[in-house]
Design a protein around this motif. Structure first.
Motif, short mmCIF file in Angstrom:
data_model
loop_
_atom_site.label_atom_id
_atom_site.label_comp_id
_atom_site.label_asym_id
_atom_site.label_seq_id
_atom_site.Cartn_x
_atom_site.Cartn_y
_atom_site.Cartn_z
N LEU A 23 47.37 29.42 -56.93
CA LEU A 23 46.79 30.58 -56.24
C LEU A 23 45.84 30.13 -55.13
CD1 LEU A 23 46.10 33.10 -59.13
CD2 LEU A 23 47.61 33.44 -57.17
N LEU A 24 45.04 29.09 -55.42
CA LEU A 24 44.16 28.56 -54.38
C LEU A 24 44.95 27.90 -53.26
CD1 LEU A 24 41.16 27.11 -56.42
CD2 LEU A 24 41.13 29.01 -54.80
N GLY A 77 52.59 27.85 -64.93
CA GLY A 77 51.61 28.53 -64.08
C GLY A 77 52.09 28.63 -62.64
N ARG A 78 52.72 27.57 -62.14
CA ARG A 78 53.28 27.58 -60.79
C ARG A 78 54.36 28.64 -60.67
NH1 ARG A 78 57.94 25.68 -58.69
NH2 ARG A 78 57.95 25.15 -56.49
N GLN A 79 55.26 28.66 -61.65
CA GLN A 79 56.35 29.63 -61.61
C GLN A 79 55.81 31.06 -61.69
OE1 GLN A 79 59.41 28.74 -60.94
NE2 GLN A 79 60.11 30.84 -60.92
N THR A 85 53.64 36.51 -56.65
CA THR A 85 53.36 36.68 -55.23
C THR A 85 54.62 36.81 -54.39
OG1 THR A 85 53.23 34.28 -54.92
CG2 THR A 85 51.17 35.44 -55.40
N ARG A 86 55.77 36.96 -55.03
CA ARG A 86 57.02 37.10 -54.28
C ARG A 86 56.94 38.33 -53.39
NH1 ARG A 86 62.45 37.70 -57.53
NH2 ARG A 86 61.54 35.89 -58.49
N GLY A 87 57.29 38.12 -52.13
CA GLY A 87 57.30 39.24 -51.19
C GLY A 87 55.95 39.57 -50.59
#
Length: 89
Positions: A23-24, A77-79, A85-87
């Protein structure tokens, strides 16, 4: 002796750390794209130091198996961040 609770805790720590890390990273990229450099430059080493310190603590506390669980949590967590945040471009 490695317990399921230790492995689950390591996985959860990894998932939370991975989500925060990515996220960062997303926030840093958005700031860089907007022409702001100072904050992303400060966040980059902070992200790596915090993630490294958490992985080090997991490895010192439990050894290789919890470290692998934490690594798997980071990938989760990455996935999760990518899906969440897709889109949002």
């Amino acid at each position: 002796m490695m317990t399921a609770a230790t492995m689950l805790a390591a996985f959860a720590v990894g998932a939370l750390a991975g989500a925060a890390h990515f996220l960062l990273l997303r926030k840093s990229v958005a700031l860089l794209a907007a022409g702001r450099v100072a904050l992303p430059a400060a966040l980059m080493p902070l992200r790596f130091v915090v993630l490294g310190a958490l992985l080090y603590a997991v490895a010192r506390h439990g050894g290789a198996a919890p470290l692998l669980a934490a690594g798997a949590g980071i990938l989760l967590g990455r996935q999760a961040v990518l899906l969440w945040t897709r889109g949002d471009e």
